[in-house]
Scaffold this motif. Structure first.
Motif, PDB file in Angstrom:
ATOM      1  N   GLN A   4       0.816  -1.206   0.000  1.00 36.93           N
ATOM      2  CA  GLN A   4       0.000   0.000   0.000  1.00 36.93           C
ATOM      3  C   GLN A   4       0.855   1.264   0.000  1.00 36.93           C
ATOM      4  N   GLU A   5       2.016   1.201   0.598  1.00 32.41           N
ATOM      5  CA  GLU A   5       2.916   2.357   0.635  1.00 32.41           C
ATOM      6  C   GLU A   5       3.794   2.432  -0.610  1.00 32.41           C
ATOM      7  N   SER A   6       4.296   1.288  -1.041  1.00 33.96           N
ATOM      8  CA  SER A   6       5.206   1.267  -2.181  1.00 33.96           C
ATOM      9  C   SER A   6       5.163  -0.106  -2.848  1.00 33.96           C
ATOM     10  N   SER A   7       4.712  -0.132  -4.066  1.00 29.54           N
ATOM     11  CA  SER A   7       4.698  -1.388  -4.822  1.00 29.54           C
ATOM     12  C   SER A   7       6.107  -1.890  -5.083  1.00 29.54           C
ATOM     13  N   SER A   8       7.039  -0.961  -5.284  1.00 24.84           N
ATOM     14  CA  SER A   8       8.427  -1.345  -5.522  1.00 24.84           C
ATOM     15  C   SER A   8       9.030  -2.001  -4.283  1.00 24.84           C
ATOM     16  N   ALA A   9       8.741  -1.455  -3.108  1.00 26.85           N
ATOM     17  CA  ALA A   9       9.246  -2.041  -1.858  1.00 26.85           C
ATOM     18  C   ALA A   9       8.641  -3.425  -1.634  1.00 26.85           C
ATOM     19  N   ALA A  10       7.364  -3.591  -1.968  1.00 27.70           N
ATOM     20  CA  ALA A  10       6.727  -4.903  -1.837  1.00 27.70           C
ATOM     21  C   ALA A  10       7.387  -5.902  -2.792  1.00 27.70           C
ATOM     22  N   PHE A  11       7.711  -5.457  -3.994  1.00 29.21           N
ATOM     23  CA  PHE A  11       8.389  -6.298  -4.981  1.00 29.21           C
ATOM     24  C   PHE A  11       9.736  -6.753  -4.424  1.00 29.21           C
ATOM     25  N   ILE A  12      10.492  -5.804  -3.884  1.00 31.85           N
ATOM     26  CA  ILE A  12      11.804  -6.118  -3.305  1.00 31.85           C
ATOM     27  C   ILE A  12      11.647  -7.122  -2.163  1.00 31.85           C
ATOM     28  N   ALA A  13      10.644  -6.931  -1.307  1.00 34.17           N
ATOM     29  CA  ALA A  13      10.435  -7.820  -0.166  1.00 34.17           C
ATOM     30  C   ALA A  13      10.142  -9.252  -0.618  1.00 34.17           C
ATOM     31  N   LEU A  14       9.340  -9.400  -1.666  1.00 30.88           N
ATOM     32  CA  LEU A  14       9.036 -10.744  -2.156  1.00 30.88           C
ATOM     33  C   LEU A  14      10.287 -11.437  -2.688  1.00 30.88           C
ATOM     34  N   ILE A  15      11.057 -10.724  -3.488  1.00 33.51           N
ATOM     35  CA  ILE A  15      12.290 -11.313  -4.031  1.00 33.51           C
ATOM     36  C   ILE A  15      13.261 -11.622  -2.899  1.00 33.51           C
ATOM     37  N   THR A  16      13.362 -10.739  -1.923  1.00 34.72           N
ATOM     38  CA  THR A  16      14.266 -10.951  -0.792  1.00 34.72           C
ATOM     39  C   THR A  16      13.869 -12.197  -0.006  1.00 34.72           C
ATOM     40  N   SER A  17      12.572 -12.429   0.148  1.00 38.39           N
ATOM     41  CA  SER A  17      12.136 -13.631   0.853  1.00 38.39           C
ATOM     42  C   SER A  17      12.597 -14.882   0.123  1.00 38.39           C
ATOM     43  N   LEU A  18      12.555 -14.857  -1.204  1.00 37.35           N
ATOM     44  CA  LEU A  18      13.039 -15.997  -1.973  1.00 37.35           C
ATOM     45  C   LEU A  18      14.557 -16.105  -1.910  1.00 37.35           C
ATOM     46  N   GLU A  19      15.231 -14.964  -1.938  1.00 31.50           N
ATOM     47  CA  GLU A  19      16.698 -14.971  -1.817  1.00 31.50           C
ATOM     48  C   GLU A  19      17.144 -15.632  -0.521  1.00 31.50           C
ATOM     49  N   CYS A  20      16.430 -15.314   0.554  1.00 28.12           N
ATOM     50  CA  CYS A  20      16.785 -15.878   1.860  1.00 28.12           C
ATOM     51  C   CYS A  20      16.681 -17.400   1.844  1.00 28.12           C
ATOM     52  N   LEU A  21      15.674 -17.916   1.170  1.00 29.53           N
ATOM     53  CA  LEU A  21      15.516 -19.368   1.081  1.00 29.53           C
ATOM     54  C   LEU A  21      16.511 -19.978   0.116  1.00 29.53           C
ATOM     55  N   ALA A  22      16.907 -19.231  -0.882  1.00 31.17           N
ATOM     56  CA  ALA A  22      17.801 -19.746  -1.921  1.00 31.17           C
ATOM     57  C   ALA A  22      19.249 -19.808  -1.466  1.00 31.17           C
ATOM     58  N   GLN A  67       3.898  -8.227 -11.269  1.00 36.23           N
ATOM     59  CA  GLN A  67       3.820  -8.258  -9.813  1.00 36.23           C
ATOM     60  C   GLN A  67       2.793  -9.292  -9.330  1.00 36.23           C
ATOM     61  N   ARG A  68       1.650  -9.397  -9.989  1.00 33.58           N
ATOM     62  CA  ARG A  68       0.667 -10.435  -9.626  1.00 33.58           C
ATOM     63  C   ARG A  68       1.279 -11.818  -9.762  1.00 33.58           C
ATOM     64  N   ASN A  69       1.991 -12.038 -10.861  1.00 34.86           N
ATOM     65  CA  ASN A  69       2.642 -13.327 -11.073  1.00 34.86           C
ATOM     66  C   ASN A  69       3.722 -13.570 -10.027  1.00 34.86           C
ATOM     67  N   LEU A  70       4.417 -12.504  -9.623  1.00 34.62           N
ATOM     68  CA  LEU A  70       5.444 -12.651  -8.586  1.00 34.62           C
ATOM     69  C   LEU A  70       4.820 -13.100  -7.269  1.00 34.62           C
ATOM     70  N   TYR A  71       3.671 -12.536  -6.891  1.00 34.72           N
ATOM     71  CA  TYR A  71       2.987 -12.977  -5.675  1.00 34.72           C
ATOM     72  C   TYR A  71       2.672 -14.472  -5.750  1.00 34.72           C
ATOM     73  N   PHE A  72       2.179 -14.920  -6.891  1.00 33.67           N
ATOM     74  CA  PHE A  72       1.841 -16.323  -7.078  1.00 33.67           C
ATOM     75  C   PHE A  72       3.091 -17.200  -7.020  1.00 33.67           C
ATOM     76  N   ILE A  73       4.122 -16.819  -7.768  1.00 34.56           N
ATOM     77  CA  ILE A  73       5.375 -17.591  -7.816  1.00 34.56           C
ATOM     78  C   ILE A  73       5.998 -17.674  -6.430  1.00 34.56           C
ATOM     79  N   THR A  74       6.003 -16.572  -5.695  1.00 34.52           N
ATOM     80  CA  THR A  74       6.586 -16.550  -4.357  1.00 34.52           C
ATOM     81  C   THR A  74       5.827 -17.493  -3.423  1.00 34.52           C
TER      82      THR A  74
END
Length: 137
Positions: free
Chosen positions: A2-20, A111-118
């Motif tokens: 809600q504050e920043s779509s870009s920050a949400a995008f970064i957070a999703l990728i970061t969550s995957l990075e942590c697992l990877a 971004q919708r696909n990223l939510y699903f993939i994550t």
């Protein structure tokens, strides 16, 4: 988001990075040691294998990732641009714009696909790495 779509995008990728993150770590600084560097034959700069490692993680934990070839190709690249301040999602640049914009529509789909993939990747990572052992107890 809600504050920043870009920050949400970064957070999703970061969550995957942590697992990877797998492999050996430096005994001094605890940084993950990747399998070395590649040198670009054109500019002679080091090319880190983080992007390839990220794609391999997606291939392992999102078995149908080939159905999202664009996302597989650009997710980590976009994350890097956002993190390093080189770009932002159009929704953050022009939040007042409600008219149809092809670039913004494309980014929303990514971004919708990223939510699903994550979601799928995290679920499968948990199941593969922890689900079977939890059932054995």
């Amino acid at each position: 988001w809600q504050e920043s779509s870009s920050a949400a995008f970064i957070a999703l990728i970061t969550s995957l990075e942590c697992l990877a993150k797998e492999g050996d770590t430096c005994k001094y600084c605890s940084q993950v040691l990747l399998e070395g560097l590649e040198i670009c034959e054109h500019c002679k700069q080091p090319r880190y294998r983080i992007t390839n490692h990220f794609r391999e993680f997606l291939e392992r934990y999102v078995p149908f990732i080939e159905q999202f070839p664009r996302e597989k190709r650009i997710l980590y690249e976009l994350r890097s641009k956002f993190v390093h301040g080189l770009d932002l999602l159009q929704q953050d640049l022009e939040p007042w714009s409600f008219l149809m914009q092809p670039k913004q529509d494309e980014q929303r789909e990514i971004q919708r696909n990223l939510y699903f993939i994550t979601g799928v990747a995290i679920y499968n990572w948990l199941w593969i790495n922890h689900g079977a052992s939890a059932l054995a107890k």
